[in-house]
Motif scaffolding. Structure first.
Motif, mmCIF file in Angstrom:
data_model
loop_
_atom_site.group_PDB
_atom_site.id
_atom_site.type_symbol
_atom_site.label_atom_id
_atom_site.label_comp_id
_atom_site.label_asym_id
_atom_site.label_seq_id
_atom_site.Cartn_x
_atom_site.Cartn_y
_atom_site.Cartn_z
ATOM 1 N N ALA A 1 24.689 21.976 40.375
ATOM 2 C CA ALA A 1 24.865 23.440 39.407
ATOM 3 C C ALA A 1 23.424 23.543 38.916
ATOM 4 O O ALA A 1 22.948 24.845 38.985
ATOM 5 N N LEU A 2 22.863 22.504 38.374
ATOM 6 C CA LEU A 2 21.412 22.796 37.710
ATOM 7 C C LEU A 2 20.291 22.936 38.698
ATOM 8 O O LEU A 2 19.363 23.571 38.302
ATOM 9 N N GLU A 3 20.553 22.331 39.754
ATOM 10 C CA GLU A 3 19.804 22.735 40.934
ATOM 11 C C GLU A 3 19.815 24.039 41.603
ATOM 12 O O GLU A 3 19.026 24.572 42.181
ATOM 13 N N GLY A 4 20.814 24.722 41.361
ATOM 14 C CA GLY A 4 21.257 26.154 41.899
ATOM 15 C C GLY A 4 21.733 25.955 43.178
ATOM 16 O O GLY A 4 21.993 27.061 43.970
ATOM 17 N N HIS B 1 27.434 18.583 38.408
ATOM 18 C CA HIS B 1 26.371 18.946 37.350
ATOM 19 C C HIS B 1 25.050 19.109 37.739
ATOM 20 O O HIS B 1 24.398 20.228 37.744
ATOM 21 N N ASP B 2 24.545 18.044 38.598
ATOM 22 C CA ASP B 2 23.300 18.055 39.204
ATOM 23 C C ASP B 2 23.044 19.145 40.149
ATOM 24 O O ASP B 2 22.071 19.967 40.102
ATOM 25 N N TRP C 1 34.295 14.922 33.085
ATOM 26 C CA TRP C 1 33.297 15.283 32.666
ATOM 27 C C TRP C 1 32.962 14.600 31.074
ATOM 28 O O TRP C 1 31.757 14.193 30.914
ATOM 29 N N VAL D 1 27.768 22.006 30.831
ATOM 30 C CA VAL D 1 26.442 22.538 30.957
ATOM 31 C C VAL D 1 26.198 22.853 32.528
ATOM 32 O O VAL D 1 26.398 21.872 33.266
ATOM 33 N N GLY D 2 25.725 23.997 32.847
ATOM 34 C CA GLY D 2 25.621 24.340 34.509
ATOM 35 C C GLY D 2 27.118 25.129 34.929
ATOM 36 O O GLY D 2 26.875 25.676 35.943
ATOM 37 N N THR E 1 27.585 27.135 42.746
ATOM 38 C CA THR E 1 27.926 27.849 41.569
ATOM 39 C C THR E 1 29.125 26.827 41.054
ATOM 40 O O THR E 1 30.136 26.964 41.869
ATOM 41 N N THR F 1 17.727 11.264 41.166
ATOM 42 C CA THR F 1 18.737 11.785 40.294
ATOM 43 C C THR F 1 19.891 10.738 40.642
ATOM 44 O O THR F 1 19.698 9.434 41.115
#
Length: 147
Positions: free
Chosen positions: A46-49, A43-44, A138, A69-70, A52, A7
């Motif tokens: 958040a997308l990985e979970g 961002h990364d 962002w 996004v995310g 939050t 990443t």
């Protein structure tokens, strides 16, 4: 060595001869522990979970720029903001929550307020959507948004 997902958090930390060795700059836990994240890391993660990510701006601001996004849009002015935030993390106030606004002023203030309210892993995203001294933000970084 098995293939690992690379990443934006990968950096070159050492050189041995002419060969560069990419290593993870920081683990997810180390990033969260810093209590501040770049927009890319937010961002990364958040997308990985792993976190939050909450966009705490107003609805008119979301309409102008979109929401990252995310990120979950949640207007910090809502009277039931804390209850709604509790809902996003299933009532677990120890979950890592990153807050983001336009330029980092509101997110810094809200981070302190949420810690007072009993949330234990609040993380500020000081660049925000529009950028600040902390970084380009962002939008200028080119991260995706949802209108």
């Amino acid at each position: 060595m098995p293939f690992q997902k690379v990443t934006r958090r990968v950096v070159v930390l050492s050189l041995a001869g002419f060969a560069a060795t990419p290593l993870m700059a920081e683990t997810t836990a180390e990033l969260i522990a810093q209590k501040k994240l770049s927009v890319e890391d937010a961002h990364d993660l958040a997308l990985e979970g792993a976190i939050t990510l909450v966009d705490i701006r107003r609805p008119d601001e979301w309409a102008l720029t979109g929401v990252g996004v995310g990120a979950k849009p949640l207007d910090m002015r809502r009277k039931d903001f804390v209850a709604q935030l509790d809902g996003l993390v299933g009532g677990d106030r120890s979950q890592p929550i990153a807050v983001m606004c336009a330029r980092g002023v509101r997110s810094k203030w809200l981070s302190r307020q949420l810690e007072i309210a009993g949330f234990t892993q609040i993380i500020d995203v000081p660049e925000g959507m529009l950028g600040s001294r902390a970084g380009p933000g962002w939008l200028r970084t080119g991260l995706p948004v949802v209108k």
